[in-house]
Design a protein around this motif. Structure first.
Motif, PDB file in Angstrom:
ATOM      1  N   UNK A 129       0.848  -1.197   0.000  1.00  0.00           N
ATOM      2  CA  UNK A 129       0.000   0.000   0.000  1.00  0.00           C
ATOM      3  C   UNK A 129       0.881   1.244   0.000  1.00  0.00           C
ATOM      4  N   UNK A 130       0.557   2.205  -0.860  1.00  0.00           N
ATOM      5  CA  UNK A 130       1.149   3.541  -0.808  1.00  0.00           C
ATOM      6  C   UNK A 130       0.000   4.485  -0.461  1.00  0.00           C
ATOM      7  N   UNK A 131       0.023   5.016   0.752  1.00  0.00           N
ATOM      8  CA  UNK A 131      -1.079   5.866   1.201  1.00  0.00           C
ATOM      9  C   UNK A 131      -0.649   7.331   1.214  1.00  0.00           C
ATOM     10  N   UNK A 132      -1.649   8.213   1.149  1.00  0.00           N
ATOM     11  CA  UNK A 132      -1.378   9.636   0.935  1.00  0.00           C
ATOM     12  C   UNK A 132      -2.185  10.526   1.877  1.00  0.00           C
ATOM     13  N   UNK A 133      -1.512  11.482   2.506  1.00  0.00           N
ATOM     14  CA  UNK A 133      -2.166  12.674   3.045  1.00  0.00           C
ATOM     15  C   UNK A 133      -1.360  13.856   2.513  1.00  0.00           C
ATOM     16  N   UNK A 134      -1.719  14.298   1.316  1.00  0.00           N
ATOM     17  CA  UNK A 134      -0.958  15.339   0.621  1.00  0.00           C
ATOM     18  C   UNK A 134      -1.760  16.636   0.524  1.00  0.00           C
ATOM     19  N   UNK A 135      -2.869  16.737   1.245  1.00  0.00           N
ATOM     20  CA  UNK A 135      -3.794  17.872   1.294  1.00  0.00           C
ATOM     21  C   UNK A 135      -4.607  17.979   0.004  1.00  0.00           C
ATOM     22  N   UNK A 136      -5.689  18.729   0.082  1.00  0.00           N
ATOM     23  CA  UNK A 136      -6.587  18.850  -1.066  1.00  0.00           C
ATOM     24  C   UNK A 136      -5.862  19.397  -2.293  1.00  0.00           C
ATOM     25  N   UNK A 137      -4.978  20.367  -2.071  1.00  0.00           N
ATOM     26  CA  UNK A 137      -4.272  20.972  -3.190  1.00  0.00           C
ATOM     27  C   UNK A 137      -3.242  20.062  -3.829  1.00  0.00           C
ATOM     28  N   UNK A 228      -8.735   2.695  -3.796  1.00  0.00           N
ATOM     29  CA  UNK A 228      -9.967   2.740  -3.003  1.00  0.00           C
ATOM     30  C   UNK A 228     -10.272   4.143  -2.491  1.00  0.00           C
ATOM     31  N   UNK A 229     -11.556   4.459  -2.448  1.00  0.00           N
ATOM     32  CA  UNK A 229     -11.998   5.692  -1.804  1.00  0.00           C
ATOM     33  C   UNK A 229     -12.012   5.502  -0.294  1.00  0.00           C
ATOM     34  N   UNK A 230     -11.886   6.585   0.427  1.00  0.00           N
ATOM     35  CA  UNK A 230     -11.979   6.494   1.886  1.00  0.00           C
ATOM     36  C   UNK A 230     -12.497   7.804   2.459  1.00  0.00           C
ATOM     37  N   UNK A 231     -13.064   7.713   3.655  1.00  0.00           N
ATOM     38  CA  UNK A 231     -13.485   8.893   4.407  1.00  0.00           C
ATOM     39  C   UNK A 231     -12.739   8.878   5.732  1.00  0.00           C
ATOM     40  N   UNK A 232     -12.042   9.963   6.035  1.00  0.00           N
ATOM     41  CA  UNK A 232     -11.237  10.044   7.248  1.00  0.00           C
ATOM     42  C   UNK A 232     -11.751  11.183   8.119  1.00  0.00           C
ATOM     43  N   UNK A 267     -12.996   6.048  10.226  1.00  0.00           N
ATOM     44  CA  UNK A 267     -12.318   5.714   8.973  1.00  0.00           C
ATOM     45  C   UNK A 267     -13.209   4.739   8.226  1.00  0.00           C
ATOM     46  N   UNK A 268     -13.776   5.202   7.114  1.00  0.00           N
ATOM     47  CA  UNK A 268     -14.630   4.366   6.271  1.00  0.00           C
ATOM     48  C   UNK A 268     -13.887   4.145   4.956  1.00  0.00           C
ATOM     49  N   UNK A 269     -13.705   2.878   4.574  1.00  0.00           N
ATOM     50  CA  UNK A 269     -12.816   2.546   3.469  1.00  0.00           C
ATOM     51  C   UNK A 269     -13.509   1.618   2.473  1.00  0.00           C
ATOM     52  N   UNK A 270     -13.369   1.913   1.193  1.00  0.00           N
ATOM     53  CA  UNK A 270     -13.838   1.011   0.143  1.00  0.00           C
ATOM     54  C   UNK A 270     -12.911  -0.200   0.109  1.00  0.00           C
ATOM     55  N   UNK A 271     -13.479  -1.388   0.143  1.00  0.00           N
ATOM     56  CA  UNK A 271     -12.665  -2.604   0.241  1.00  0.00           C
ATOM     57  C   UNK A 271     -12.174  -3.019  -1.145  1.00  0.00           C
ATOM     58  N   UNK A 272     -11.145  -2.309  -1.619  1.00  0.00           N
ATOM     59  CA  UNK A 272     -10.595  -2.553  -2.958  1.00  0.00           C
ATOM     60  C   UNK A 272      -9.070  -2.476  -2.887  1.00  0.00           C
ATOM     61  N   UNK A 273      -8.457  -3.528  -2.339  1.00  0.00           N
ATOM     62  CA  UNK A 273      -7.004  -3.564  -2.140  1.00  0.00           C
ATOM     63  C   UNK A 273      -6.444  -4.715  -2.967  1.00  0.00           C
ATOM     64  N   UNK A 274      -5.741  -4.380  -4.028  1.00  0.00           N
ATOM     65  CA  UNK A 274      -5.345  -5.375  -5.014  1.00  0.00           C
ATOM     66  C   UNK A 274      -4.250  -6.316  -4.519  1.00  0.00           C
TER      67      UNK A 274
END
Length: 494
Positions: A129-137, A228-232, A267-274
């Motif tokens: 997994x490569x996860x991101x918190x890079x801000x909206x911009x 996957x989409x997620x809500x944090x 944390x709500x996560x779409x279950x789509x992890x390849x």
């Protein structure tokens, strides 16, 4: 009380004062590369992962934290000095503090120092997994054209210097290229930012970049990378000097950069992890087929609510969100905005008690112990308004619905962008578009519509005569009467 510098060597000495990781960190393999190791990631994704790793049978999901920008030098150096450890301080509603040391970040890298090291780590077979918190911009999305912004100077740099990138797009492209060339499996790119459809947006923007630089890589990404989409959700204010000294005085922990946050987390996560994923659901995360309703609710209520409180509070002269939230007029305005303009466009939210959620938001915003700085909430508003506020406006315009409250907040933002509050004090405007915002704000003193001409932010909203009329009236009323009197008249009228 003896003071201890926070690091691996002193960890066991702190066990009596605070909760510490129960697992052997040296046995943890890196399964996640996370880009953007600021306060939110450390209060949220790393927090969940730390809880998961407390099951000592789980050893494959350590986090390698990547500091992407030159600006991130400090957090990288702190994590390096503290062996990736930091203290999470939860500020409860009654003022008590719940403290724990988080150990999930087992590696840390500074991308500007060694870009290829980061690319190699992203391409490592053990990284799933490569996860991101890079801000909206950080997603480089042009609101007016609905396309990737190739004019961004950092993108131009990456196009010319593929082996020494500066943006997430350059790094991911090179990492995917290595995976393909080496015959490795793909991985999941997991956005954890406040962007509706964040996974879809991440995929679209990354593929837009790849098509321009490595077009032959597109089909491999489409077949081997999931998004996957997620809500944090967790309010995480900036750490203050008093948070640092308070931790040292009460617990003897010498932590240069602890993280403070509210007790609520979701944390709500779409279950789509390849390539597989951690069992975060065992520690409180929720995996669903469709994240969109949860995202829309959170972005349109919590994040938009923050912007409402921030902009209006800044003009009045407040410095923290709780001050604005506990102002009866501002609180009533926000409640009316949520009830009358946002709620009708959210649709059916199965399993969600929307009224209870909105009540909880007002309580969370008003937590007097969090002290979330208004200038933090108002920072980069040019990236936030198109995601948090304007979708509500556009949805209501389509159905001839009410837009008075949202238009009022946009007008307040135009006045805020002048850089002075209602008492004449200077406002510290932190925004990548600060110059153009200020220019249009100055022009708006003669013609309020000028602010709406920033098409990359507002799109075509200036073409709506209804919005422009209500916005202009709001602008003139704020200038003449001030925020508090205006909002009082608005909700009393309703």
């Amino acid at each position: 009380m003896t003071d201890y510098k926070l690091n691996n060597l002193n960890l066991s000495k702190l066990e009596k004062q605070v909760s510490i990781p129960k697992y052997n960190r040296s046995n943890i393999k890196t399964g996640i590369v996370h880009v953007g190791i600021g306060g939110f990631h450390r209060a949220h994704q790393a927090y969940y992962t730390d809880k998961l790793l407390s099951d000592e049978s789980i050893k494959d999901w350590g986090i390698c934290g990547v500091a992407l920008l030159d600006f991130d030098t400090k957090i990288y150096n702190v994590l390096k000095e503290q062996d990736g450890l930091y203290t999470l301080v939860v500020k409860e509603l009654d003022g008590t503090l719940t403290k724990s040391i988080i150990g999930a970040i087992t590696e840390y890298m500074f991308a500007p120092e060694n870009p290829m090291q980061v690319i190699e780590k992203m391409a490592s077979p053990e990284v799933k997994i490569i996860s991101l918190t890079i801000t909206e911009g950080g997603y480089n999305y042009n609101e007016a054209t609905k396309t990737f912004n190739f004019e961004n100077p950092l993108i131009q740099h990456d196009l010319k210097n593929p082996q020494a990138p500066k943006t997430i797009f350059g790094y991911l492209t090179q990492a995917f290229k290595l995976r393909k060339e080496r015959g490795l499996l793909g991985c999941t790119v997991q956005s954890c930012d406040n962007v509706q459809g964040n996974g879809h947006v991440a995929k679209e923007m990354i593929l837009s970049y790849v098509k321009a630089v490595e077009p032959e890589l597109v089909s491999w990404i489409e077949a081997n990378v999931s998004f996957p989409n997620s809500m944090v959700d967790r309010i995480t204010p900036a750490t203050s000097p008093s948070d640092i000294t308070g931790l040292l005085e009460t617990s003897g922990i010498d932590d240069v950069w602890p993280v403070v946050c509210e007790p609520f987390h979701q944390w709500v996560i779409e279950d789509d992890f390849i390539a597989g994923r951690p069992a975060w659901e065992t520690v409180g995360a929720q995996f669903v087929k469709d994240v969109v309703p949860y995202e829309k609710m959170k972005l349109s209520l919590l994040n938009a609510g923050h912007s409402v409180l921030g902009i209006l509070g800044a003009l009045i002269g407040y410095s923290t969100i709780d001050e604005a939230a506990n102002n009866p007029e501002i609180s009533a305005f926000l409640k009316s905005f949520m009830d009358k303009e946002v709620t009708p466009i959210l649709g059916n939210l199965e399993g969600v008690n929307l009224e209870k959620y909105k009540e909880s938001l007002l309580q969370r915003f008003g937590n007097i112990y969090i002290k979330d700085q208004i200038d933090r909430i108002c920072s980069e508003s040019s990236a936030k308004f198109p995601i948090f506020v304007l979708p509500t406006v556009n949805a209501q315009l389509k159905q001839n619905g009410p837009i008075e409250y949202a238009a009022f907040v946009v007008a307040a933002w135009a006045i805020y962008s002048l850089g002075v509050n209602e008492t004449g004090d200077e406002l510290v405007v932190k925004d990548a578009m600060k110059t153009i915002l200020n220019e249009k704000a100055i022009a708006s003193k003669e013609n309020p519509k000028a602010f709406l001409e920033i098409e990359s932010v507002f799109g075509k909203i200036k073409d709506s005569a209804e919005f422009v009329d209500i916005y202009t009236n709001s602008y003139n009323n704020i200038v003449e009467h001030g925020v508090e009197k205006c909002v009082m008249e608005m909700y009393n009228k309703d």
